[in-house]
Design a protein around this motif. Structure first.
Motif, PDB file in Angstrom:
ATOM      1  N   PRO A   1     -23.308 105.219-106.533  1.00 32.01           N
ATOM      2  CA  PRO A   1     -21.844 105.051-106.586  1.00 32.01           C
ATOM      3  C   PRO A   1     -21.094 106.327-106.978  1.00 32.01           C
ATOM      4  CG  PRO A   1     -22.901 103.953-108.440  1.00 32.01           C
ATOM      5  CD  PRO A   1     -23.997 104.350-107.504  1.00 32.01           C
ATOM      6  N   TYR A   2     -21.695 107.148-107.841  1.00 32.42           N
ATOM      7  CA  TYR A   2     -21.023 108.373-108.260  1.00 32.42           C
ATOM      8  C   TYR A   2     -20.948 109.371-107.102  1.00 32.42           C
ATOM      9  CZ  TYR A   2     -21.452 106.449-112.910  1.00 32.42           C
ATOM     10  OH  TYR A   2     -21.344 105.634-114.017  1.00 32.42           O
ATOM     11  N   TYR A   3     -21.986 109.413-106.314  1.00 30.25           N
ATOM     12  CA  TYR A   3     -21.990 110.329-105.178  1.00 30.25           C
ATOM     13  C   TYR A   3     -21.040 109.830-104.098  1.00 30.25           C
ATOM     14  CZ  TYR A   3     -26.362 111.762-107.476  1.00 30.25           C
ATOM     15  OH  TYR A   3     -27.313 112.168-108.386  1.00 30.25           O
ATOM     16  N   LEU A   4     -20.955 108.498-103.939  1.00 27.65           N
ATOM     17  CA  LEU A   4     -20.000 107.925-102.988  1.00 27.65           C
ATOM     18  C   LEU A   4     -18.569 108.242-103.423  1.00 27.65           C
ATOM     19  CD1 LEU A   4     -21.661 104.435-102.384  1.00 27.65           C
ATOM     20  CD2 LEU A   4     -21.347 106.223-100.649  1.00 27.65           C
ATOM     21  N   ASP A   5     -18.299 108.146-104.708  1.00 28.68           N
ATOM     22  CA  ASP A   5     -16.973 108.495-105.226  1.00 28.68           C
ATOM     23  C   ASP A   5     -16.668 109.967-104.949  1.00 28.68           C
ATOM     24  OD1 ASP A   5     -14.571 108.127-107.108  1.00 28.68           O
ATOM     25  OD2 ASP A   5     -15.689 109.753-108.063  1.00 28.68           O
ATOM     26  N   SER A   6     -17.651 110.839-105.187  1.00 34.38           N
ATOM     27  CA  SER A   6     -17.449 112.266-104.933  1.00 34.38           C
ATOM     28  C   SER A   6     -17.156 112.518-103.455  1.00 34.38           C
ATOM     29  CB  SER A   6     -18.695 113.063-105.347  1.00 34.38           C
ATOM     30  OG  SER A   6     -18.908 112.966-106.732  1.00 34.38           O
ATOM     31  N   LEU A   7     -17.875 111.798-102.585  1.00 34.56           N
ATOM     32  CA  LEU A   7     -17.667 111.981-101.148  1.00 34.56           C
ATOM     33  C   LEU A   7     -16.277 111.520-100.743  1.00 34.56           C
ATOM     34  CD1 LEU A   7     -18.986 112.910 -98.520  1.00 34.56           C
ATOM     35  CD2 LEU A   7     -19.868 110.584 -98.210  1.00 34.56           C
ATOM     36  N   GLY A   8     -15.861 110.384-101.274  1.00 37.73           N
ATOM     37  CA  GLY A   8     -14.505 109.931-100.987  1.00 37.73           C
ATOM     38  C   GLY A   8     -13.461 110.903-101.480  1.00 37.73           C
ATOM     39  N   TRP A   9     -13.706 111.481-102.641  1.00 35.20           N
ATOM     40  CA  TRP A   9     -12.734 112.405-103.236  1.00 35.20           C
ATOM     41  C   TRP A   9     -12.646 113.713-102.439  1.00 35.20           C
ATOM     42  CZ3 TRP A   9      -8.814 111.206-105.692  1.00 35.20           C
ATOM     43  CH2 TRP A   9      -8.141 112.064-106.570  1.00 35.20           C
TER      44      TRP A   9
ATOM     45  N   ASP B   1      -8.651 113.665 -95.035  1.00 29.03           N
ATOM     46  CA  ASP B   1      -9.127 112.535 -94.238  1.00 29.03           C
ATOM     47  C   ASP B   1      -9.035 111.278 -95.101  1.00 29.03           C
ATOM     48  OD1 ASP B   1     -10.455 110.691 -92.664  1.00 29.03           O
ATOM     49  OD2 ASP B   1     -11.940 112.139 -91.952  1.00 29.03           O
ATOM     50  N   LEU B   2      -7.832 110.683 -95.115  1.00 26.65           N
ATOM     51  CA  LEU B   2      -7.577 109.570 -96.019  1.00 26.65           C
ATOM     52  C   LEU B   2      -8.365 108.320 -95.661  1.00 26.65           C
ATOM     53  CD1 LEU B   2      -3.717 109.928 -96.546  1.00 26.65           C
ATOM     54  CD2 LEU B   2      -5.591 110.928 -97.862  1.00 26.65           C
ATOM     55  N   GLU B   3      -8.592 108.104 -94.374  1.00 27.27           N
ATOM     56  CA  GLU B   3      -9.329 106.914 -93.952  1.00 27.27           C
ATOM     57  C   GLU B   3     -10.768 106.945 -94.465  1.00 27.27           C
ATOM     58  OE1 GLU B   3     -10.604 104.586 -89.824  1.00 27.27           O
ATOM     59  OE2 GLU B   3      -9.038 106.124 -89.794  1.00 27.27           O
ATOM     60  N   LYS B   4     -11.449 108.076 -94.278  1.00 27.14           N
ATOM     61  CA  LYS B   4     -12.818 108.191 -94.803  1.00 27.14           C
ATOM     62  C   LYS B   4     -12.814 108.160 -96.328  1.00 27.14           C
ATOM     63  CE  LYS B   4     -15.268 110.624 -91.102  1.00 27.14           C
ATOM     64  NZ  LYS B   4     -15.995 111.866 -90.722  1.00 27.14           N
ATOM     65  N   ALA B   5     -11.811 108.770 -96.922  1.00 22.81           N
ATOM     66  CA  ALA B   5     -11.720 108.779 -98.376  1.00 22.81           C
ATOM     67  C   ALA B   5     -11.665 107.349 -98.910  1.00 22.81           C
ATOM     68  CB  ALA B   5     -10.489 109.557 -98.828  1.00 22.81           C
ATOM     69  N   GLU B   6     -10.801 106.530 -98.330  1.00 19.05           N
ATOM     70  CA  GLU B   6     -10.683 105.141 -98.779  1.00 19.05           C
ATOM     71  C   GLU B   6     -11.991 104.377 -98.570  1.00 19.05           C
ATOM     72  OE1 GLU B   6      -8.086 101.062 -97.989  1.00 19.05           O
ATOM     73  OE2 GLU B   6      -7.638 102.893 -96.847  1.00 19.05           O
ATOM     74  N   THR B   7     -12.628 104.589 -97.436  1.00 18.85           N
ATOM     75  CA  THR B   7     -13.876 103.877 -97.129  1.00 18.85           C
ATOM     76  C   THR B   7     -14.937 104.140 -98.191  1.00 18.85           C
ATOM     77  OG1 THR B   7     -13.445 103.946 -94.754  1.00 18.85           O
ATOM     78  CG2 THR B   7     -15.744 103.657 -95.454  1.00 18.85           C
ATOM     79  N   TYR B   8     -15.153 105.413 -98.493  1.00 20.38           N
ATOM     80  CA  TYR B   8     -16.220 105.737 -99.440  1.00 20.38           C
ATOM     81  C   TYR B   8     -15.853 105.362-100.872  1.00 20.38           C
ATOM     82  CZ  TYR B   8     -18.751 108.105 -95.735  1.00 20.38           C
ATOM     83  OH  TYR B   8     -19.448 108.367 -94.585  1.00 20.38           O
ATOM     84  N   LEU B   9     -14.579 105.450-101.229  1.00 21.40           N
ATOM     85  CA  LEU B   9     -14.179 105.053-102.576  1.00 21.40           C
ATOM     86  C   LEU B   9     -14.308 103.553-102.767  1.00 21.40           C
ATOM     87  CD1 LEU B   9     -11.088 107.405-103.019  1.00 21.40           C
ATOM     88  CD2 LEU B   9     -13.247 107.520-104.294  1.00 21.40           C
TER      89      LEU B   9
END
Length: 588
Positions: A511-519, A526-534
């Protein structure tokens, strides 16, 4: 009930050191069969002790001068702490006469040398002299396990039980202890199941297996075995006690209490079961009921240290330092075999405001106690609370000198302690000193990097993290930490993206790496990908920072109502989270 949880698996299981120089000297005059040389040297007629109906005849052999020399030298060496010499002398004595008792003695003394060659020689001699002694079989098992001779260890255990079935329970306990020191349950548990007695459905062996499974936190296996045992013997107290402990550890406290409450309240319930019931009551917030159980046990047996200790812990829970001190003093008076009561005496004195006395007690906890580290931390913290930071740090320096094998951990403790006290620059100097002694230590490098980030020293942060990656390029935690920092604190977003993606390849779904990727996608626009991963990160783990990030992305997308909802829900759970409140203030 945190203090009680500290106690249950520590104090009761404390082991006492064996004092091996206690056998009577006359023991070695008793030999099953003299050697030829002994017979030649001592042409004295054998004498037999008179037989009684309940006692076999014992043949006594005179001691030879050579044997007397070996044994006397061994005893004197042992008393002076020269265990190696004592072992060598006993080995020579055991080799000079076919005496099972002497071979036994030589083997037990050899174990104190921790010298594998000595121990193996002594065990071989004992087995040669008395191949049907079950104890020698048991003593071989640790070495067979260390050598990964697992089949031989199982066969040896089976033989020991066959030779001495009356010792099955202590032998199983010894075997289970050895298995519990193995790294994984996948090897240890099948070994217990492979014993002949387990295959024959021995209740003792199945219970030992359940205990071993519980040790490895294989709760389902332990629970199932105990269920079967309790169907056969529904009122067997050890089965009930262990099953209740497993239910407690697996988040089923009410079931744990219900399982043993009725049996524990019966007039014929054992002290052990009632103690277990009191423990469960204490762990589940029923302090008054627990106290009543332990006070009743104390009236029945005022010398029971476990009960006195439990009453002392309950007094600490009730913030009654004076009463706690009274109970702990009684434990100390009776011996304190676990050598941990000094720590709790310190807590009691601190609770009563007797800070000087508390410092003395914390300092008195011996290094071999399991409470030593906690006592040192409390001692240093109390000094700092009293404003004597210099003395606290001097104590840590002395500890590093006295315990060089723990120097690294003590450096980390001091730096963390200083950082918590607001002395970040001093903490940085400690980390730098530690890295001089341990230049490539990952934990020290990572810890200094995180401290550097809080001091806005991004150059040092990157230097330390890249040092780790130079040694271990696939260190996912470090890749993510550097990637996130580059995302959040610099404009090197593409470089950060590659690091974070690599971290996720190494550890998918974190989850921490997913948060980093979204951020980082947010920083890249890229807001769409950001929201998906967050959202994926939050689905795996509820976290205030994840919510802060997702709310910001949703806000920037224009959905302010949804952003406020995300933030508000997180704020209700994490009202003191700085990142969450800062994000809300920034956008509101």
């Amino acid at each position: 009930m945190d203090l009680l949880e500290q106690f249950w698996f520590g104090f009761r299981g404390a082991s006492r050191q064996m004092v091996w120089l206690v056998l009577p000297f006359a023991l070695f005059a008793c030999a099953a069969k003299p050697t030829q040389s002994e017979t030649n040297k001592q042409p004295v007629a054998e004498k037999s002790a008179p037989e009684t109906p309940d006692q076999e005849a014992v043949t006594y052999k005179p001691l030879t001068p050579e044997l007397v020399y070996y044994i006397l030298t061994a005893e004197i060496a042992g008393q002076r702490g020269a265990i190696g010499i004592a072992s060598d002398m006993y080995e020579q004595a055991a080799n000079s006469v076919d005496s099972p008792l002497l071979a036994d003695r030589a083997a037990r003394v050899a174990t104190f040398t921790r010298d594998r060659a000595r121990i193996n020689r002594a065990l071989s001699r004992w087995k040669e002299v008395d191949p049907n002694d079950a104890d020698v079989q048991i003593m071989q098992i640790p070495f067979l396990i260390d050598n990964q001779q697992y089949s031989e260890a199982i066969e040896t255990m089976d033989k020991a039980i066959a030779l001495a079935p009356e010792k099955t329970i202590p032998y199983l306990a010894t075997f289970a202890k050895q298995l519990s020191e193995m790294e994984d349950a996948e090897t240890a548990l099948p070994m217990m199941r492979s014993l002949q007695s387990y295959q024959e459905q021995s209740a003792d062996t199945r219970f030992a297996y359940a205990r071993l499974a519980a040790h490895y936190r294989e709760w389902a296996l332990a629970h199932a075995e105990l269920d079967a045992l309790l169907e056969e013997q529904p009122k067997h107290e050890p089965f009930l006690t262990l099953q209740s402990e497993i239910l407690q550890r697996t988040g089923k406290p009410e079931q744990a209490l219900d399982l043993i409450a009725n049996v524990a309240k019966k007039p014929d319930a054992s002290a052990e079961l009632r103690f277990a019931y009191g423990k469960l009551l204490g762990e589940n917030g029923h302090a008054d009921e627990a106290k009543a159980v332990f006070e009743a046990l104390n009236l029945e047996n005022p010398d029971n240290q476990d009960v006195l200790f439990a009453l002392g812990l309950l007094a600490l829970e009730e913030q009654d330092g004076d009463t706690a001190r009274t109970y702990f003093t009684e434990v100390l008076r009776k011996g304190d075999p676990a050598q941990q009561v000094g720590y709790f005496m310190g807590l009691a004195e601190e609770m009563s405001g007797n800070y000087d006395a508390a410092l003395v007690w914390f300092a008195s906890v011996p290094a071999e106690s399991q409470r030593f580290d906690s006592a040192q931390a409390r001692y240093i913290g109390l000094l700092a609370d009293q404003g004597d930071m210099a003395k606290a740090r001097q104590h840590l320096r002395l500890l590093r000198q006295e315990r060089p094998e723990q120097a690294r951990e003590l450096y980390i403790f001091e730096a963390s302690f200083l950082h918590d006290e607001g002395l970040s620059e001093e903490a940085m100097r400690v980390y730098s000193e530690a890295l001089t002694a341990f230049p490539d230590d990952f934990e020290l490098l990572y810890s200094r990097a995180m401290l550097a980030e809080s001091l806005d020293d991004l150059t040092l942060l990157e230097t330390d993290l890249r040092r780790i990656l130079a040694i271990d390029p696939d260190n996912a935690q470090t890749l993510n930490a550097l990637g996130y920092t580059l995302t959040d604190r610099t404009d090197r977003h593409q470089e950060a993206l590659e690091m974070i993606q690599k971290a996720l390849q190494i550890k998918p779904g974190d989850p921490y790496y997913l948060d980093s990727l979204g951020w980082v996608y947010y920083r890249l626009g890229d807001l769409e990908k950001a929201e998906t991963y967050l959202r994926q990160a939050l689905a795996v783990q509820d976290d205030a920072e994840f919510s802060a990030h997702l709310g910001e992305v949703v806000w920037v997308q224009g959905n302010r109502r949804e952003a406020r909802k995300i933030w508000q829900q997180a704020l209700e759970k994490y009202p003191d989270n700085d990142i969450l409140t800062e994000t809300m203030e920034r956008f509101e």
